[in-house]
Design an enzyme around this catalytic site. Sequence first.
Site, PDB file in Angstrom:
ATOM      1  CB  CYS A 117       2.356 -30.207 -25.741  1.00 52.97           C
ATOM      2  SG  CYS A 117       1.386 -30.529 -24.269  1.00 52.97           S
ATOM      3  CG  HIS A 160      -2.529 -32.344 -28.293  1.00 48.51           C
ATOM      4  ND1 HIS A 160      -1.236 -32.486 -28.750  1.00 48.51           N
ATOM      5  CD2 HIS A 160      -2.437 -31.740 -27.083  1.00 48.51           C
ATOM      6  CE1 HIS A 160      -0.400 -31.994 -27.848  1.00 48.51           C
ATOM      7  NE2 HIS A 160      -1.110 -31.526 -26.828  1.00 48.51           N
ATOM      8  CD  GLU A 161      -5.690 -30.207 -25.456  1.00 46.00           C
ATOM      9  OE1 GLU A 161      -5.441 -30.534 -24.281  1.00 46.00           O
ATOM     10  OE2 GLU A 161      -4.888 -29.555 -26.150  1.00 46.00           O
ATOM     11  CG  HIS A 164      -2.888 -33.558 -22.692  1.00 44.58           C
ATOM     12  ND1 HIS A 164      -1.653 -33.763 -22.112  1.00 44.58           N
ATOM     13  CD2 HIS A 164      -2.709 -32.600 -23.626  1.00 44.58           C
ATOM     14  CE1 HIS A 164      -0.765 -32.971 -22.687  1.00 44.58           C
ATOM     15  NE2 HIS A 164      -1.380 -32.257 -23.611  1.00 44.58           N
TER      16      HIS A 164
END
Length: 187
Positions: A117, A160-161, A164
Site C-alpha cells: 500500500c 483493498h480500496e 480504505h
Amino acid sequence: MNGEDYAGLGDWTPEDLGVPGEVRPVVSAPATVLSRPGGEVDPTAEETVRLAADLVATMRVSPGCVGLAAPQIGVGAQVFAVDVTGHPKAATVHGTFVLCNATVVEASRWKVGREGCMSVPDLTGDVKRAGRLVVEGALPGTGKVVRLVTDAFEARALQHEIDHCAGLLFLDRVAGAHAIYQRKVYL
C-alpha cells in the site's frame, strides 16, 4: 443499490467530465484519516467529480499503483480509483474507473495473497480476500449505479480500496505479525 450489470467500464478519464485532475500528496499511516470510515458522497457533486479526477491523476503518476482511495489523499470520503491494466496477476480488467459509495454484494473463492500500500510504504502482508467479487457503486458525474463483476487481482484491488473507505488498512486484515514483511527495495 441494485445497480445495472456492467461488463466493462472502459477507461474513464477525468477529461471525460471536463475536469483536470490534480496530483495530490499521499498520506501515510498512522494518519487519522486512514483509520476512520469515510462518509458517503453525492456522486454528481462537483467536489466528488474533482476528487475522482485527483485520484486518477495521482494514481497515474505513482509507479506500480493499481488503486487509490480518497482517505489516502487526506479526504474522508467513500471514493476510489482502480486500474489493474497490465498487471501480471490480473485476469479480468475493466480499465481505469472510479466508484463512489461502493459496497460488496457477493464475495467467494477466498485466497491469501501478498498486498502492499502506498500509505504503508515499508511493509507488505498476506491478506485473505475473495477471488470472485460483485461490487455495486456509483459513477462520478452521472451518479449511475453499476454492478461490477470481477475476479483475481482486480477483485483484490477493489477490496483493498473499499477497506480504505471504511477506515481499514491491509494491516488490519493480516492474520498476525507473522504475515507482515519488510518491503523489498529494488534498485
